[in-house]
Design a protein around this motif. Structure first.
Motif: not given
Length: 172
Positions: A12-23, A56-60
């Motif tokens: 989920q921390y791959d470079d292809s994933i937007q930085l804001k989504y990774r965590s 519908g992913g969220t920050k939490i």
């Protein structure tokens, strides 16, 4: 007895994933890994960033009810997406289908437990029964600067916070 599917993991921390989504991309990453394994039609496969939006992913994180609802809409009538029991999840593995597994200590209110993860979606790709004890085999969806790894966790240490979502073709 051991049964493990040959599923390729993804971080989920791959470079292809937007930085804001990774965590908080463990749910979309789990679905990406599972669908990459299950789908015969690669045109349906999206990138993790797309699944973050579609589901519908969220920050939490990604709520189980939302994952089920949105994934049903995305896959259509040819697929059944549903919450399932551990027994059903193990049958899915026997049938050759990985299962989305969620560790959720926070919303299960099991504060005194010590699960392997507090809040995390992972692809369940197998299991092993050793000395009458069940171990679940999963991809951990990686970490910062680390690819996804296959891990084996003791079911008895985690059962109070686990839930499962199966994705199976309809038999129509």
């Amino acid at each position: 007895m051991k049964l493990q599917l040959n599923v390729e993991g993804f971080s989920q921390y791959d470079d292809s994933i937007q930085l804001k989504y990774r965590s908080s991309a463990c749910g979309p990453t789990t679905i990406y890994v599972i669908l990459r394994y299950l789908l015969k039609d690669p045109s349906l496969l999206k990138e993790v960033n797309d699944f973050y939006e579609i589901l519908g992913g969220t920050k939490i994180g990604l709520f189980k009810w939302r994952l089920i609802y949105k994934l049903r809409r995305f896959l259509g009538t040819g697929w059944k997406v549903a919450e399932c029991t551990l027994h059903d999840a193990l049958i899915e593995i026997k049938e050759g289908r990985p299962v989305a597994m969620k560790f959720d200590q926070y919303f299960s209110f099991k504060w005194k437990t010590k699960p392997n993860f507090k809040y995390h979606w992972v692809p369940l790709i197998g299991y092993e029964i050793k000395n009458d004890e069940l171990f679940l085999i999963l991809h951990d969806n990686g970490g910062r600067n680390r690819e996804s790894q296959i891990r084996k966790v003791r079911y008895s240490d985690n059962y109070q916070v686990l839930s499962f979502v199966k994705i199976e073709p309809n038999s129509k």
